[in-house]
Design an enzyme around this catalytic site. Structure first.
Site, PDB file in Angstrom:
ATOM      1  N   SER A  69     -10.343 -18.435  20.025  1.00 30.96           N
ATOM      2  CA  SER A  69     -11.595 -18.196  19.303  1.00 30.96           C
ATOM      3  C   SER A  69     -12.330 -16.955  19.786  1.00 30.96           C
ATOM      4  O   SER A  69     -12.160 -16.533  20.934  1.00 30.96           O
ATOM      5  CB  SER A  69     -12.475 -19.437  19.534  1.00 30.96           C
ATOM      6  OG  SER A  69     -13.818 -19.207  19.234  1.00 30.96           O
ATOM      7  N   TYR A  78     -17.116 -24.526  25.102  1.00 31.72           N
ATOM      8  CA  TYR A  78     -15.990 -24.388  24.162  1.00 31.72           C
ATOM      9  C   TYR A  78     -15.197 -23.126  24.470  1.00 31.72           C
ATOM     10  O   TYR A  78     -13.963 -23.151  24.585  1.00 31.72           O
ATOM     11  CB  TYR A  78     -16.551 -24.342  22.742  1.00 31.72           C
ATOM     12  CG  TYR A  78     -15.544 -24.063  21.650  1.00 31.72           C
ATOM     13  CD1 TYR A  78     -14.677 -25.056  21.211  1.00 31.72           C
ATOM     14  CD2 TYR A  78     -15.475 -22.815  21.044  1.00 31.72           C
ATOM     15  CE1 TYR A  78     -13.766 -24.807  20.196  1.00 31.72           C
ATOM     16  CE2 TYR A  78     -14.572 -22.565  20.023  1.00 31.72           C
ATOM     17  CZ  TYR A  78     -13.718 -23.562  19.600  1.00 31.72           C
ATOM     18  OH  TYR A  78     -12.824 -23.306  18.602  1.00 31.72           O
TER      19      TYR A  78
END
Lengths: 325, 325
Positions: free
Chosen positions: A126, A150
Site C-alpha cells: 500500500s 496498517y
C-alpha cells in the site's frame, strides 16, 4: 493448477477469481500455460454467486495453522494473499491488525516453506508504507516510514516476503497498490474509503462526505487495473524481479478537487454537487501522510499498466459496477 | 531508577552496565537526574566479575513471556535491548534468528505496553538493514533493502519500535550501529567478525584471516563510542526525535586496506603482517551488500559523536582491552 485467494470473499478476491475463471489458465514457472483446475477462496465468510465447479470456498481464521494446512498444499501453484484489516480499522484495533496483517502473512509464508515446493505468493501492499517528509514523487529507493499501524504491518509483510523469497522458501511478489478507486459496494473502515465514496455514492444518487481538503493529492488505480496487475504480477518470471520483490504499481496522481471535477464532467453538475466537504482530522492525518505519486518506471518496464485518466476510471465504474437505474 | 539490559552478559551489555554503574544516575523523562538503584542483566548465561549490589542477573530465554514479566515491570525506566543472533548465525539458522531478533523484540514491546507506563526502550540496529544498489553515502531517506535474514529481522524490529512509539506504548529509540571495531574477545558468527579480528588477533600475537578484498569499504564505530551512544540515545527527549525514532549513528568510512595500514602505523609492520588474505564468498556477499558510509548529520545534530580516526580506534582498543603483555 490450483490457486488460493485469501480474502477471497472480498471485493478484490471475488473479482480476481472471476477473471481467473474466465481466463481459464495461467503460466507455470516454465512459462507453459496450465489449465486452472481449482481456485480456493479463503475468508471469514463465503462469497455468493459463484456457480463453478472449480471454486472451493473455505471459511475460517487465516491465523489458524490447521486451516492454512488444509488450504495450502504442495498442489498450490499460486497464493494471492489479499486478506487484510484496512487502515482505519488497524489503527483503531491494533491487535487485530497485527494478527491479520502481520501474523497471518508470516504463518502463510511459513506454511509455504513447510510445503517445500516454492509456490508463487503475491502480496498486496500500500501507499501507507510511506510517510513523513516525502519527495513530490516517491522513488523505488525512498525509505519506508509508515505513519499508521496498517502501513507498518504492510511494510513488515513486504520485508518478510522479500527474505522468504531470497532464502528460496517462496517465489514472492509484492505489489504496492495505489489507493483503489472506484471501489464498488459500501463504505469501509479504510481511511481512504472516501476516495471511492465521493464518486460512487453521488453516481448512486446518494450524498457523500469528503473528509479531506480539496487540494489533497491521491495516487489512484482502478479495480480493473488492479486485477490485471495481480495476474501480471503472478505471471512475471522470478529472474525479471532481481534483488527486490516489491513493485510500485502505476497510478494516476489527482487531487480530490480533480476527482470531483472529473465526476462533474462525466456525470454532470447535479451529481458532483452531492459531495459534501466536512473535515475529519483523524482521516486527514493518515491520508496526508501518504504519497500523492510515486515513480512507476520499474513497473512500467515490467509490463504493468495504469489508468489513462480519472474520467476513464469513472466511466469504467459506470460500465462495470453501477446498478442499472 | 531500574534499568534492564537484554544480552546483558554479552560484550556490549557488560560494558554498558559498567558504564552505568560508574555514572550512577540517568535523567528521567523530565530531565531530572535519578540514582540508578538496579540494573537487571538478562541473558542465556550470567556475566562474571560483577560485584555490585545494584546488579541483578536473570538467566533464561527472552522469548519466554514469564521471564519477560519478571524482568520488565512498572518499575523499569529503561530497557536496552541488545540481545541478538548475529548476522552469520541468523543466515545459517533462519528460525533461531526469527525467534530472537524478531519475536523477542515484539514480545518485549508487548510486555512494555502491558505495563502501561511508557518506558524508554533502546534498540540497536545495523548497517545490514541496507543493501542492493546503494548510493555512495546512504541517507536517512534511503530505502531499507536487507540482503540477509539478520538485516530483515532488524528492519522489522525498527518498524515495530517506531509504531509502538507512535501509538504511545513505549518511548523508543533505534540506534543503527556501524560495524563495531575493535570488539574484544573471541571471533563470533557475525559476518563482520573479521573487522575486529584483523586488528585484535595481530595485536595479541595471533594470525588472522581477512575474508574480503582490501578495497571493501566498511562503516565503523568503536566500542567506547557505542556505549556513549547508547546512553546518549536513552537521554534524548522524545520531542527531539520527531516522526522517526531511528537514528543512523556516526561512523568512519575505511577500506580494509586502510584498517591494516592503520594497524601498521600504530603497531608496526610485523604485527600488520599477521593478516592473511583469504577470500570467503559467503561473507563477502553479505559484507559487500552493506553501506560503506551513511550521512550522520541527524545524529550529529542530536549530539552523538563518532571516532576521529581508525588509528585512534586501535589505540583505544590497546588502552581498554589489550591484556598486559
Amino acid at each position: 493448477m490450483q490457486i488460493v485467494i485469501t480474502g477471497g470473499a472480498g471485493f478484490l478476491g471475488q473479482r480476481l477469481a472471476r477473471s481467473l475463471l474466465k481466463q481459464g489458465n495461467l503460466p507455470d514457472r516454465d512459462g507453459q500455460l496450465q489449465t486452472i483446475s481449482k481456485i480456493i477462496l479463503v475468508d471469514v465468510v463465503a462469497a455468493n454467486g459463484f456457480d463453478d465447479a472449480r471454486i472451493e470456498q473455505i471459511t475460517g481464521d487465516i491465523t489458524d495453522s490447521a486451516l492454512l494446512e488444509r488450504v495450502i498444499t504442495t498442489q498450490t501453484a499460486a497464493i494471492f494473499h489479499l486478506a487484510a484489516i484496512v487502515s482505519g480499522q488497524a489503527e483503531a484495533d491494533f491487535d487485530l491488525g497485527m494478527r491479520i496483517n502481520l501474523d497471518a502473512s508470516r504463518l502463510l509464508l511459513e506454511r509455504c516453506r513447510a510445503c517445500g515446493h516454492v509456490p508463487r505468493v503475491i502480496f498486496t501492499s500500500s501507499v501507507a508504507v510511506f510517510g513523513g517528509v516525502l519527495p513530490a514523487v516517491v522513488q523505488d529507493h525512498t525509505a519506508l516510514n509508515p505513519q499508521s499501524s496498517y502501513g507498518t504491518q504492510k511494510a513488515i509483510a513486504e520485508l518478510l516476503l522479500n527474505d522468504f523469497s531470497r532464502k528460496g522458501f517462496v517465489d514472492g511478489r509484492v505489489l504496492r497498490l495505489p489507493t483503489i478507486s472506484v471501489r464498488p459496494g459500501k463504505p469501509n473502515q479504510a481511511a481512504s474509503s472516501f476516495a471511492s465514496g465521493i464518486i460512487r455514492e453521488p453516481l448512486n444518487g446518494l450524498p457523500s462526505v469528503c473528509p479531506v481538503a480539496p487540494n489533497v493529492r491521491l495516487w489512484l488505480l482502478s479495480p480493473r487495473k488492479v486485477i490485471a496487475a495481480l495476474i501480471h504480477g503472478y505471471s512475471l518470471s522470478a529472474d525479471a524481479l532481481g534483488k527486490s520483490r516489491t513493485i510500485n504499481l502505476p497510478g494516476i496522481s489527482v487531487t480530490v478537487a480533480d476527482m470531483v471535477a472529473a465526476l462533474e464532467r462525466v456525470a454532470g453538475k447535479d451529481v458532483a454537487a452531492r459531495v459534501e466537504w466536512k473535515h475529519d482530522a483523524g482521516i486527514d492525518r493518515i491520508i496526508s501522510s501518504w504519497p500523492g505519486a510515486w515513480d512507476a518506471s520499474r513497473a512500467n518496464a515490467l509490463g504493468f499498466t495504469g489508468d489513462r485518466s480519472f474520467d476513464d476510471v469513472i466511466r469504467a465504474y459506470i460500465d462495470d459496477d453501477l446498478p442499472a437505474a
